[in-house]
Design an enzyme around this catalytic site. Structure first.
Site, PDB file in Angstrom:
ATOM      1  N   GLU A 262       0.737  -1.071   0.046  1.00 15.66           N
ATOM      2  CA  GLU A 262      -0.101  -0.136   0.019  1.00 15.66           C
ATOM      3  C   GLU A 262       0.830   1.315  -0.223  1.00 15.66           C
ATOM      4  OE1 GLU A 262      -2.579   2.659   2.392  1.00 15.66           O
ATOM      5  OE2 GLU A 262      -3.084   0.638   3.253  1.00 15.66           O
ATOM      6  N   CYS A 301      -3.219   7.918   3.989  1.00 17.17           N
ATOM      7  CA  CYS A 301      -2.797   7.465   2.780  1.00 17.17           C
ATOM      8  C   CYS A 301      -4.177   7.555   1.926  1.00 17.17           C
ATOM      9  CB  CYS A 301      -2.531   6.025   2.899  1.00 17.17           C
ATOM     10  SG  CYS A 301      -3.404   5.044   3.871  1.00 17.17           S
TER      11      CYS A 301
HETATM   12  P1  NAP Z   1       8.884   4.717   4.024  1.00 19.16           P
HETATM   13  O1  NAP Z   1      10.143   5.608   4.312  1.00 19.16           O
HETATM   14  O2  NAP Z   1       8.699   3.961   2.823  1.00 19.16           O
HETATM   15  O3  NAP Z   1       9.038   3.819   5.375  1.00 19.16           O
HETATM   16  C1  NAP Z   1       8.008   2.812   5.666  1.00 19.16           C
HETATM   17  C2  NAP Z   1       8.289   1.683   6.250  1.00 19.16           C
HETATM   18  O4  NAP Z   1       9.557   0.819   5.432  1.00 19.16           O
HETATM   19  C3  NAP Z   1       9.126   2.161   7.656  1.00 19.16           C
HETATM   20  O5  NAP Z   1       8.916   1.253   8.583  1.00 19.16           O
HETATM   21  C4  NAP Z   1      10.534   2.282   7.448  1.00 19.16           C
HETATM   22  O6  NAP Z   1      11.361   1.895   8.258  1.00 19.16           O
HETATM   23  C5  NAP Z   1      10.617   0.675   6.422  1.00 19.16           C
HETATM   24  N1  NAP Z   1      11.593   0.781   5.507  1.00 19.16           N
HETATM   25  C6  NAP Z   1      12.427   1.710   4.846  1.00 19.16           C
HETATM   26  N2  NAP Z   1      13.302   1.390   3.975  1.00 19.16           N
HETATM   27  C7  NAP Z   1      13.194  -0.117   4.395  1.00 19.16           C
HETATM   28  C8  NAP Z   1      14.160  -1.242   3.794  1.00 19.16           C
HETATM   29  N3  NAP Z   1      14.790  -0.863   2.740  1.00 19.16           N
HETATM   30  N4  NAP Z   1      13.800  -2.205   3.943  1.00 19.16           N
HETATM   31  C9  NAP Z   1      12.912  -2.620   4.975  1.00 19.16           C
HETATM   32  N5  NAP Z   1      12.018  -1.630   5.426  1.00 19.16           N
HETATM   33  C10 NAP Z   1      12.306  -0.358   5.104  1.00 19.16           C
HETATM   34  O7  NAP Z   1       7.642   5.593   4.520  1.00 19.16           O
HETATM   35  P2  NAP Z   1       7.551   6.555   5.677  1.00 19.16           P
HETATM   36  O8  NAP Z   1       8.755   7.054   6.243  1.00 19.16           O
HETATM   37  O9  NAP Z   1       6.574   5.933   6.724  1.00 19.16           O
HETATM   38  O10 NAP Z   1       6.810   7.662   5.003  1.00 19.16           O
HETATM   39  C11 NAP Z   1       7.476   8.438   3.885  1.00 19.16           C
HETATM   40  C12 NAP Z   1       6.275   8.649   2.667  1.00 19.16           C
HETATM   41  O11 NAP Z   1       5.735   7.366   2.396  1.00 19.16           O
HETATM   42  C13 NAP Z   1       5.320   9.709   2.979  1.00 19.16           C
HETATM   43  O12 NAP Z   1       5.894  10.992   2.716  1.00 19.16           O
HETATM   44  C14 NAP Z   1       4.406   9.329   2.294  1.00 19.16           C
HETATM   45  O13 NAP Z   1       4.463   9.858   0.870  1.00 19.16           O
HETATM   46  C15 NAP Z   1       4.371   7.936   1.930  1.00 19.16           C
HETATM   47  N6  NAP Z   1       3.245   7.242   2.996  1.00 19.16           N
HETATM   48  C16 NAP Z   1       2.303   6.600   2.413  1.00 19.16           C
HETATM   49  C17 NAP Z   1       1.286   5.950   3.204  1.00 19.16           C
HETATM   50  C18 NAP Z   1       0.309   4.938   2.784  1.00 19.16           C
HETATM   51  O14 NAP Z   1      -0.270   4.543   3.503  1.00 19.16           O
HETATM   52  N7  NAP Z   1       0.059   5.154   1.394  1.00 19.16           N
HETATM   53  C19 NAP Z   1       1.600   5.924   4.515  1.00 19.16           C
HETATM   54  C20 NAP Z   1       2.539   6.528   5.229  1.00 19.16           C
HETATM   55  C21 NAP Z   1       3.702   7.189   4.231  1.00 19.16           C
HETATM   56  P3  NAP Z   1      12.157   3.052   8.989  1.00 19.16           P
HETATM   57  O15 NAP Z   1      11.164   4.149   9.767  1.00 19.16           O
HETATM   58  O16 NAP Z   1      12.721   2.495  10.142  1.00 19.16           O
HETATM   59  O17 NAP Z   1      12.908   3.802   8.067  1.00 19.16           O
END
Ligand code: NAP
Length: 531
Positions: A262, A301
């Site tokens: 998602e 989201c």
């Molecule tokens: P993210 O950077 O994609 O991280 C989401 C999850 O993935 C976190 O638990 C993160 O851990 C983990 N993660 C990151 N890199 C990884 C890797 N290489 N291997 C395994 N796990 C990994 O997203 P975010 O920081 O939560 O949000 C950033 C952006 O995502 C937002 O600005 C928004 O655009 C989008 N977002 C979308 C939704 C949705 O539901 N569609 C929800 C929230 C955010 P860490 O926190 O430890 O880095």
């Protein structure tokens, strides 16, 4: 953000033991005051061993229970969380800058979803697996036939979650996984991991789940996916970039691991030409758009990012939304007057500032460019973003407005010429979780909805006849599908018992009737999953 080396480290529950990471880890902050609250570290922990323990111990214990017994367990988890709700509200206020309304979405939403699964799963029976559909005759004399089954997967359900829903994000996935008999292993997003960790700790302490059923790792845990195999399910929520990394991870590819994604999407509100000022459809749209922009400071989201409206009504709509946004009280959620809090971190604030700058290259700002009058907060310490409404007159040709999701209180009005143009603009989002249609115009709705439905996981249609009883654009109902194609990641969650299919594998047994009927005696009927 101020650093305080003494803030406690979040413990990780792995292999049935509470364990601390071996370094100082990453700090979690209060996005209003900048105070350091907790630290998260998974350094030096045996993640592969912990996944294996969940798989074997947790899987064995959960599968021994059967569906109805697991539904009862899911209900008990909800009871434990409900009993501790006040504490969770406090943590979320501190770590997410969440208002009471924001917390209702995340915390009460999580508990409500678990209760819904406890209710729905109660009557599934205590069989070992599920029988799907009727027998299929495969020989002329009825000596050989086929029977489809749904078999609970024998691995672990790995949840890699986003920062914006530390409660709901876990429990909306855990309800169906645990009901299916799969142990849960959650890695919350680091900046807001505290609430998830506290909830898991309470559930473990209450003794309502068997050994191995629930594990948590806080902090980076970047080797987590190295250890997944063909028995597991990975369910990810977050950015499209990380989604790509996860889908292309060597272990995921080599072991054909089932992955549910998602990701970001540019969800739309679409007003019919009949939604003119003074109509219920216009008023409902304004209310919903303002709510979507301000609840959780737009960090949902499902939030409305694009407002697709007829050229004739665009000015009036812009003015009505601006009027409401200009009275929104932004500030410290500890003050009861506050209606909108901050973004969760300086990184998210910076990302929103950059996103707005990008939008400005093809949009005009209707509100959002003046400094905020904050309640009980100082701008430089905190992570606030002003509610920002923009307008883009490039329609389907807009590149940024149709593509970029600014994860904050930000939306863009995109006027359309006619219904075909509205359809083209909606489709230009390239796949979304949800679109809301505000229209009572029969021709508009009957042309628009079928022509955008394949690119949307959910469409909410609001007109005067609904009399205000709509559940809301951003409200994800546990018994309705959540997920969307294309840009939204292509995943499917919830939808009532349908969600159990993610944690089961469909297969067919071809055998004599004596064998299929003997096997079917161990199973319950899968029909309730598809009702
Ligand atoms: P993210 O950077 O994609 O991280 C989401 C999850 O993935 C976190 O638990 C993160 O851990 C983990 N993660 C990151 N890199 C990884 C890797 N290489 N291997 C395994 N796990 C990994 O997203 P975010 O920081 O939560 O949000 C950033 C952006 O995502 C937002 O600005 C928004 O655009 C989008 N977002 C979308 C939704 C949705 O539901 N569609 C929800 C929230 C955010 P860490 O926190 O430890 O880095």
């Amino acid at each position: 953000m101020s650093s305080n080396a003494k803030s406690p480290k979040l413990s990780n529950y792995l292999s049935g033991q509470w364990q601390e990471g071996k370094d100082d880890g990453v700090a979690l902050f209060d996005p209003v005051t900048g105070e350091e609250l907790r630290r998260a570290s998974s350094t030096g922990l045996d993640i592969g061993g912990a996944l294996n323990w969940s798989r074997t111990e947790g899987g064995k214990n959960l599968l021994a229970m059967g569906y109805s017994a697991r539904a009862e367990m899911v209900g008990k988890i909800a009871d434990v969380l409900a009993a501790n709700k006040d504490k969770y509200y406090e943590i979320s206020q501190k770590n997410l800058g969440a208002t009471v309304g924001d917390n209702a979405f995340d915390i009460d939403g999580g508990i409500f979803t678990l209760k819904s699964y406890a209710r729905a799963g109660k009557n599934l029976g205590n069989g070992a697996f599920l029988k799907e559909g009727a027998v299929i005759p495969l020989s002329k004399e009825n000596k050989f036939e086929g029977q489809h089954y749904l078999m609970p997967m024998r691995g672990v359900a790995v949840f890699i979650n986003a920062f914006n829903f530390p409660s709901w994000g876990l429990w909306e996935k855990a309800g169906p996984a645990l009901l299916s008999g799969m142990p849960v292993f959650v890695k919350p997003a680091t900046p807001t991991a505290w609430l998830t960790q506290e909830m898991v700790a309470d559930v473990i302490a209450a003794g309502v789940v068997p050994a191995g059923a629930l594990s948590i790792v806080c902090g980076g845990a970047r080797d987590l996916l190295d250890h997944v195999n063909e028995n597991d399910v990975v369910s990810f929520t977050g950015s499209a970039d990380t989604a790509r990394t996860i889908k292309s991870h060597p272990a995921v590819i080599a072991n054909a691991v089932r992955v549910n994604i998602e990701a970001d999407s540019v969800n739309a509100a679409i007003l019919g030409p009949d939604a003119t000022p003074g109509t219920p459809e216009f008023d409902f749209a304004v209310k919903e758009i303002v709510r979507e922009m301000t609840v959780k400071a737009g960090q949902k989201c499902t939030a409305i990012r694009r407002i697709i409206v007829s050229k004739q009504n665009a000015d009036a709509l812009g003015q009505a939304i601006v009027a409401k946004l200009s009275t929104t009280k932004v500030g410290n959620p500890r003050n009861e007057a506050t209606r909108m809090g901050p973004l969760v971190s300086k990184a998210q604030q910076q990302s929103a500032i950059e996103g707005i700058a990008l939008l400005k290259t093809e949009c005009q700002v209707l509100i959002g460019d003046t400094p905020l009058n904050l309640i009980d907060a100082t701008a430089d310490q905190a992570c606030f973003i002003a509610p920002t409404l923009l307008r883009c007159d490039l329609g389907v040709k807009a590149k940024v407005a149709n593509d970029v999701e600014v994860f904050g209180p930000v939306a863009t009005i995109i006027p359309y010429e006619n219904t075909a143009d509205a359809i083209a603009i909606a489709r230009r989002g390239r796949g979304s979780l949800v679109a809301s249609v505000f229209s009572g115009d029969e021709n508009f709705c009957q042309e628009l909805i079928p022509n955008i439905a394949d690119l949307h996981g959910r469409i909410m249609v609001v007109d005067a006849k609904v009399e205000g009883q709509q559940t809301g654009h951003g409200n994800v109902m546990p018994n309705c599908l959540h997920g969307g194609p294309g840009k939204a990641g292509g995943g499917e969650e919830l939808g009532g018992l349908r969600a159990l299919t993610l944690y089961h594998r469909r297969m067919v047994v071809q055998a004599g009737p004596h064998r299929t009927s003997a096997l079917s005696s161990l199973a319950n009927d899968a029909a309730p999953l598809f009702n």
